[in-house]
Design a protein around this motif. Sequence first.
Motif, short mmCIF file in Angstrom:
data_model
loop_
_atom_site.label_atom_id
_atom_site.label_comp_id
_atom_site.label_asym_id
_atom_site.label_seq_id
_atom_site.Cartn_x
_atom_site.Cartn_y
_atom_site.Cartn_z
N GLU A 210 0.83 -1.20 0.00
CA GLU A 210 0.00 0.00 0.00
C GLU A 210 0.87 1.26 0.00
N GLY A 211 0.53 2.21 -0.85
CA GLY A 211 1.24 3.48 -0.89
C GLY A 211 2.53 3.46 -1.68
N LEU A 215 1.97 1.77 -8.27
CA LEU A 215 0.74 0.99 -8.12
C LEU A 215 -0.29 1.37 -9.19
N PRO A 225 -6.63 -4.05 -6.03
CA PRO A 225 -6.76 -3.52 -4.66
C PRO A 225 -6.81 -4.63 -3.61
N THR A 228 -3.47 -5.81 -2.20
CA THR A 228 -2.60 -4.77 -1.66
C THR A 228 -2.74 -4.70 -0.15
N ARG A 230 -0.67 -3.52 3.86
CA ARG A 230 0.08 -2.43 4.49
C ARG A 230 1.29 -2.97 5.24
N TYR A 252 4.06 -7.60 7.44
CA TYR A 252 3.05 -7.52 6.38
C TYR A 252 2.14 -8.72 6.57
#
Length: 271
Positions: A210-211, A215, A225, A228, A230, A252
């Motif tokens: 994420e981020g 992406l 999505p 994905t 964090r 993760y």
Amino acid sequence: MDGDERLRLGVDRVSAALLEIVEELGVTEHELRAALGFLAEVSQAGQLPLLADVLGVSVAVDNLTHGAQHQGTASSVEGPFYRPGAPLRAQICRDDEPGDVCFVSGRVTDAATGAPLPGVLLDVWQAGAGGKYEHEDPEQPDYNLRGRLYTDEEGSYELRTVVPPPYEIPQGPVNRLLMTVGRNRFRPAHLHVKLSCQGYEPRTTQLFLEGGAHLDDDTIGAVKPELTGRLEKHDDPEELSRRGLDRPFFTYAYDFALVPSASREGAGDGS
């Protein structure tokens, strides 16, 4: 429709599409020879699978093959860098591997019932800190950042690796093509995972951060999505001591769900 008929139809459709392009753009003999030479170069470089990836064909075929399946973890393409026979181990990197230490963990469950699945084999691989897979990089030992491990009795798994980086696809004709037409040549940071378990459909997928960069413009368009997750940073001294580390690390978490195979479903309903 049998295989020969599908082949005939496919050849007809491809021929028609190519002729339409030739007529619309007014392709010259010189351009045709250049295109054929490019395809020969791609083949010689062993980059035909990579070409299929960046043209979006691989992802489209994967979605057609697995996208109708509403249960279970989303699929993603295997990519051209898988190597079978990775060692059985829960730490897939060297102790001094460049990059930030990362523990990846979660559970694997039955997509139909939610029951935990013990004995699921996870086959994991990723690029190193320099953006290369070990077979591309003479500085990495054989099968570095590749490994296989099984889920425990509760369906849980944990592996140690490093945070994967985004990377530019390998140099060669495919990279040069993307540069020439002004397209992105980078993939976002990701882990590859293949899951297999007796009585369940195998699943090949990718996990994204994420981020992270690229992406939204992954050169092969494989980001989803639901794939994905964090990264969480940990720097508490007690946690570091418990992990045997002297520097911050990341975790993760990702849970997988596998779909029972048709034979297992049939056995379960008495048919």
